[in-house]
Design a protein around this motif. Structure first.
Motif, PDB file in Angstrom:
ATOM      1  N   ALA A   8     -33.408  14.421  23.381  1.00 43.38           N
ATOM      2  CA  ALA A   8     -34.485  15.383  23.616  1.00 43.38           C
ATOM      3  C   ALA A   8     -33.921  16.791  23.738  1.00 43.38           C
ATOM      4  O   ALA A   8     -32.827  16.990  24.263  1.00 43.38           O
ATOM      5  N   ASP A   9     -34.652  17.764  23.240  1.00 44.56           N
ATOM      6  CA  ASP A   9     -34.266  19.165  23.350  1.00 44.56           C
ATOM      7  C   ASP A   9     -34.573  19.673  24.768  1.00 44.56           C
ATOM      8  O   ASP A   9     -35.405  19.105  25.477  1.00 44.56           O
ATOM      9  N   LEU A  10     -33.921  20.771  25.138  1.00 40.90           N
ATOM     10  CA  LEU A  10     -34.077  21.308  26.483  1.00 40.90           C
ATOM     11  C   LEU A  10     -35.480  21.846  26.781  1.00 40.90           C
ATOM     12  O   LEU A  10     -36.016  21.542  27.860  1.00 40.90           O
ATOM     13  N   PRO A  11     -36.124  22.620  25.910  1.00 40.97           N
ATOM     14  CA  PRO A  11     -37.443  23.163  26.281  1.00 40.97           C
ATOM     15  C   PRO A  11     -38.475  22.103  26.684  1.00 40.97           C
ATOM     16  O   PRO A  11     -39.110  22.249  27.735  1.00 40.97           O
ATOM     17  N   PRO A  12     -38.640  21.000  25.929  1.00 36.02           N
ATOM     18  CA  PRO A  12     -39.607  20.003  26.401  1.00 36.02           C
ATOM     19  C   PRO A  12     -39.173  19.324  27.702  1.00 36.02           C
ATOM     20  O   PRO A  12     -40.009  18.944  28.508  1.00 36.02           O
ATOM     21  N   ARG A  13     -37.873  19.191  27.902  1.00 34.44           N
ATOM     22  CA  ARG A  13     -37.395  18.616  29.162  1.00 34.44           C
ATOM     23  C   ARG A  13     -37.781  19.511  30.332  1.00 34.44           C
ATOM     24  O   ARG A  13     -38.186  19.019  31.386  1.00 34.44           O
ATOM     25  N   ILE A  14     -37.665  20.817  30.144  1.00 33.38           N
ATOM     26  CA  ILE A  14     -38.016  21.751  31.216  1.00 33.38           C
ATOM     27  C   ILE A  14     -39.515  21.705  31.490  1.00 33.38           C
ATOM     28  O   ILE A  14     -39.942  21.664  32.647  1.00 33.38           O
TER      29      ILE A  14
END
Length: 189
Positions: A21-27
């Protein structure tokens, strides 16, 4: 050892249909989960805290006086609720509400399978406790609440840095717990 585990960089298993998973959706998922954790604290403060006389008391001599017993009881309840929410979510469902809304899952880093309760608990200790502390200010908007917000926020900020520095996008909390966050891969046109 935990230090060796944190330093290791295993290859992401070749699981059809899954990618890191990429960082922006994780945030964004994490921020949604903060709302849930904050609601747990608000409910605890509004019910048990009020039954104990209120976390914040107003008196003639002092405004916004913190009742330490009520605060500690509410904080313990909020931590327990946060732990149950995250640990059960990660180890039974592979996701929390925030992760589910963004199409993300927490899986075992070696097999991309469901994480154990122990792995989920280790992950919660590192990321869940600071996340819970960040939300304390919602029901305790005085100095101690702001200190919890800043302290928890600093720890969470450092965890984001560890995600950015890892070649597979795993934060310290992922490496220590043996987990990774994944999403479904897009199919080529």
């Amino acid at each position: 050892s935990l230090a060796a585990r944190a330093a290791a960089t295993p290859a992401f298993p070749d699981v059809p249909g899954l990618v890191q998973a990429d960082l922006p959706p994780r945030i964004v998922a994490f921020l949604l989960d903060l709302v849930v954790i904050g609601l747990i604290g608000a409910v605890a403060a509004g019910t048990v805290g009020e039954a104990l006389g209120g976390v914040l008391r107003h008196s003639i001599t002092a405004a916004n006086e913190v009742d330490p017993i009520a605060f500690l009881v509410v904080l313990v309840l909020q931590l327990a609720g946060s732990a149950a929410y995250a640990i059960v979510g990660w180890s039974r469902l592979e996701r929390t509400v925030g992760l589910a809304l963004l199409g993300l899952r927490v899986v075992d880093e070696l097999e991309a399978g469901i994480v154990t309760t122990g792995e989920a608990a280790r992950r919660w200790v590192i990321v869940g406790i600071p996340a819970t502390l960040v939300t304390v200010v919602a029901y305790l908007p005085v100095l101690i609440g702001w200190v919890a917000l800043v302290g928890g926020g600093l720890i969470l900020g450092l965890l984001v840095v560890t995600i950015l520095r890892d070649p597979l996008g795993r934060g310290y909390h992922d490496r220590i717990s043996g987990t990774t966050v994944v999403k479904a891969s897009r199919r080529a046109g």
